[in-house]
Motif scaffolding. Structure first.
Motif: not given
Length: 318
Positions: A241, A235, A253, A280-281, A244, A237, A214, A2
């Motif tokens: 999906d 990631n 998460r 995404a972190w 995330n 994702g 996505r 991501t």
């Protein structure tokens, strides 16, 4: 992968306003507007793109992945797909059948993210470090279209992918690079020694369906033709999906990833590659990252450790 604005986790935390009861934190140094080639590179980039530690971790992951997938492909039983994110499935994660509608077995496949999973975007990250700029969509589009000469394979990827193909396992790439730049992505994969890749056959891109970034829809399309025995990415994702979802808190998460049925998949169908540079972190206040039971500061009252952390009788004897 991501793609998000590049920022160190420490910088993101340091920029958060103080809250009552929060543990005081030292301010992180500001990132200069422009760094230049002689300035220090960000620690995250030093680690991922230059360190032996990162190379070793990647080679280790690729060896484990290839060992697992090849062994799984040779088992004398009806094969089973690895669980994966799928649209219109309760809970967001399902296990597609490896048997086709006509009763035949689907061929085996391993599905990979591209960026920082099979190849390293050295040229683009160099530009971000050199210029001090954050993520720019127009510059990234230029990179997607013409950056093949400045990429490198992730250590271990060339050997790992060769082993998969030699075992008869189809290698499929599922990336959020844009479909309009498919030719550039195909060129980059080939330049890294990881090809071939054919758009909409063994290469799936953002824009191939109506789900945007996505990936669950693309995973469903792949699983309709293949028995997917391994998923890999940098990631969450890249696996489902649901991990995330915006409403999922930071600690939640982490918890759903590291416990129960999903924890059992890491190294056994799901393989994560390290990427401390972006992803995404990249979110969280100090209090979100460190829950109440993790907060300490000098002068606090010493409390007894929970039983799970107490030494066992065996430990006491050593």
């Amino acid at each position: 992968m991501t793609r998000a604005p590049i920022a160190l986790a420490a910088l993101a935390l340091a920029g958060c306003a103080a809250t009552p009861g929060a543990v005081p934190q030292a301010a992180a140094p500001a990132v200069p507007v422009a760094t230049g080639g002689a300035a220090d590179a960000p620690d995250t980039m030093r680690w991922l793109y230059a360190s032996g530690e990162a190379a070793g971790a990647s080679i280790q992951a690729w060896r484990m992945l290839a060992d697992y997938a090849v062994t799984t492909s040779r088992l004398r039983r009806i094969p089973q797909s690895v669980p994966m994110g799928l649209p219109d499935v309760a809970g967001g994660i399902g296990t597609p059948s490896c048997v086709a509608a006509d009763g035949t077995l689907k061929p085996f496949a391993a599905v990979f993210d591209v960026d920082e999973t099979v190849l390293l975007n050295r040229g683009y990250e160099y530009w971000q470090a050199y210029s001090g700029k954050g993520f720019d969509r127009e510059e990234w589009a230029q990179w997607e279209a013409g950056g093949a000469a400045q990429i490198a394979p992730v250590p271990g990827a060339v050997t790992g992918i060769r082993r998969l193909r030699e075992a008869g396992i189809t290698v499929i790439f599922n990336t959020n690079r844009n479909a309009e730049n498919a030719a550039g992505t195909i060129a980059a994969i080939a330049a890294a020694g990881l090809g071939p890749a054919v758009h909409k056959e063994t290469l799936f891109l953002r824009g191939d369906d109506a789900m945007g970034s996505r990936k669950d829809g693309r995973r469903a399309a792949i699983a309709s033709k293949y028995c997917v025995i391994a998923l890999a990415g940098d990631n969450l994702g890249d696996f489902a999906d649901v991990f995330n979802d915006a409403e999922t808190g930071i600690q939640a998460r982490r918890t759903i990833t590291a416990r129960g049925e999903y924890a059992a998949l890491w190294g056994a169908g799901w393989f994560a590659f390290p990427n401390p540079v972006y992803g995404a972190w990249q979110k969280g206040t100090v209090d979100e990252v460190f829950p109440p039971d993790a907060r300490w500061q000098p002068g606090t009252t010493v409390r007894q450790a929970p039983d799970i952390m107490a030494p066992t009788d065996t430990d006491k004897g050593n």
